[in-house]
Design an enzyme around this catalytic site. Structure first.
Site, PDB file in Angstrom:
ATOM      1  CG  HIS A 198     -10.681  -3.938  -3.006  1.00 30.48           C
ATOM      2  ND1 HIS A 198     -11.766  -3.660  -2.205  1.00 30.48           N
ATOM      3  CD2 HIS A 198      -9.747  -3.019  -2.700  1.00 30.48           C
ATOM      4  CE1 HIS A 198     -11.497  -2.609  -1.460  1.00 30.48           C
ATOM      5  NE2 HIS A 198     -10.286  -2.196  -1.737  1.00 30.48           N
ATOM      6  CE  LYS A 218      -3.866   0.458   0.181  1.00 31.36           C
ATOM      7  NZ  LYS A 218      -4.711   0.616  -1.028  1.00 31.36           N
TER       8      LYS A 218
HETATM    9 MG    MG Z   1      -6.518  -0.657  -4.476  1.00 28.34          MG
END
Ligand code: MG
Length: 401
Positions: free
Chosen positions: A302, A166
């Site tokens: 996701h 991330k």
């Molecule tokens: Mg994403």
């Protein structure tokens, strides 16, 4: 399979101080678990996003849910399918209905979706830049070296064979360095993916794609680097101009069949990250797999903060989806699972259960504790910006690079 009761449970689960471009995760993440109980006393369960909005959307459907047959619930709610406010609520109702039907007829949900094509579903490690307070297993990781240490621990604990970073947190050059260091440490057999949540400009995205052309090859990808379908298309064109084939993935620009069609038209997205919570349920994600296969687009999944119920829902649809071309994301290592102990992830995989329905039931003692925690907390809407300002930097603003 007439539904005689519909119960909605608002929960708060502990969440470590993970960072993203949106700010900082609060100490509590909000989730909603629902139960549909049939006249036979069989209970179907599902899980979705938490807080006031999702709860109210579910509550508003109560009178249309009670008395319906579980096998007909979606026919009766079909007039709501196009309304985004209801999409997540309908997705949760679909999962709970499939669980109820499966538990009634003695079939696993993957069988109701057409049958499993794999016995194990691969998941990717989801690595975060993070602070250290509140928990000790995975400490602070705010540098490339700290992130590599975290990933090594995740691999030791769960055997993940793919790694997602991330991003959109540090300067882009530090995030590029992080990926390079991961590659040096793990070697080319571990695919890497990076997701800055579209806070990079087209120029920065192309620069990063160029710098990481080797590191993001061999099964890796660049996820939502720039904003919107136009931004993604421009990044793709910029990379192709330089002979770089790194695929672009999306769960932000591509969130529906309509946006998928537009993205495909502009070559903006080569991998879709499906998510049954907002694509319309498990059947929609199974259909997404078939559409992606037809269009030559890859499919991954996701993940958001979740408990064991959503994880198992993902496992069932992934098991029944032939065209799953990448390991699914999961927040699993960061969460406390409420069901019958934590669902094991070994060798980076979750084994597909053949028990009726989703194959999990609720731990009601734990459920009551998490409901109490919700009632006693002040959190009702996720606000990572407010948490970032409270804990880290009072004047913090989401940055674009
Ligand atoms: Mg994403």
């Amino acid at each position: 399979m007439q539904i005689r009761d519909f119960r909605i449970h608002s929960l708060a689960i502990s969440d470590p101080p993970l960072r993203s471009s949106f700010g900082l995760h609060a100490p509590l993440a909000l989730r909603t678990v629902i139960e549909l109980e049939s006249a036979d006393g069989i209970i179907g369960i599902a899980e979705t996003h938490g807080g006031d909005g999702p709860t109210q959307a579910l509550e508003s459907l109560r009178t249309r849910v009670i008395g319906q047959d579980a096998t007909r619930l979606f026919v009766s709610l079909s007039d709501l399918q196009g309304q985004s406010a209801y999409r997540m609520a309908l997705s949760a109702l679909e999962v709970a209905s499939l669980d109820l039907i499966g538990k009634t007829v003695g079939l696993p949900v993957h069988a109701l979706l057409g049958g499993k094509v794999r016995d194990k579903v691969p998941f990717s490690a989801y690595a975060f830049y993070k602070h250290a307070w509140g928990e000790s297993k995975y400490g602070e990781a705010l540098t490339p070296e700290g992130l590599v240490t975290q990933v090594q621990q995740l691999i030791t604990d769960y055997g993940f064979g793919s790694i997602k970073l991330k991003a959109g947190v540090l300067e882009p050059d530090a995030e590029i360095e992080t990926i390079k260091l991961l590659r040096q440490t793990l070697g080319p057999e571990v695919p890497l993916r990076i997701d800055p949540n579209c806070v990079w400009s087209v120029e920065t995205s192309v620069r990063a794609g160029k710098a990481l052309r080797d590191e993001l090859s061999d099964g890796g990808y660049l996820e939502d680097p720039a904003q919107g379908i136009a931004g993604m298309a421009a990044v793709r064109a910029g990379l192709l101009d330089q002979g770089i084939q790194t695929p672009l993935a999306s769960n932000m620009a591509v969130t529906s069949f309509a946006t998928l069609a537009e993205a495909h038209q502009h070559d903006a997205c080569q991998i879709v990250l499906g998510d049954h919570h907002y694509w319309g349920g498990l059947r929609a994600v199974a259909e997404l797999g078939r559409v992606c296969e037809t269009l030559g687009i890859g499919l991954s999944m996701h993940s958001n903060s979740h408990l064991g119920v959503s994880l198992m829902a993902m496992v069932h649809v992934a098991a029944a989806t032939h065209h799953l071309t990448y390991a699914c994301d999961t927040h699993y290592p960061w969460q406390k699972i409420i069901a019958e102990g934590r669902i094991p992830i070994t060798g980076g995989n979750v084994s597909v259960p053949d028990l009726p329905g989703l194959g999990v039931t609720l731990n009601y003692d734990q459920l009551e504790k998490l409901k109490e925690r919700y009632k006693n907390s002040t959190y009702r809407v996720r606000d990572d910006v407010a948490e970032m300002r409270k804990q880290v930097s009072p004047n913090w603003e989401r940055r674009h690079w």
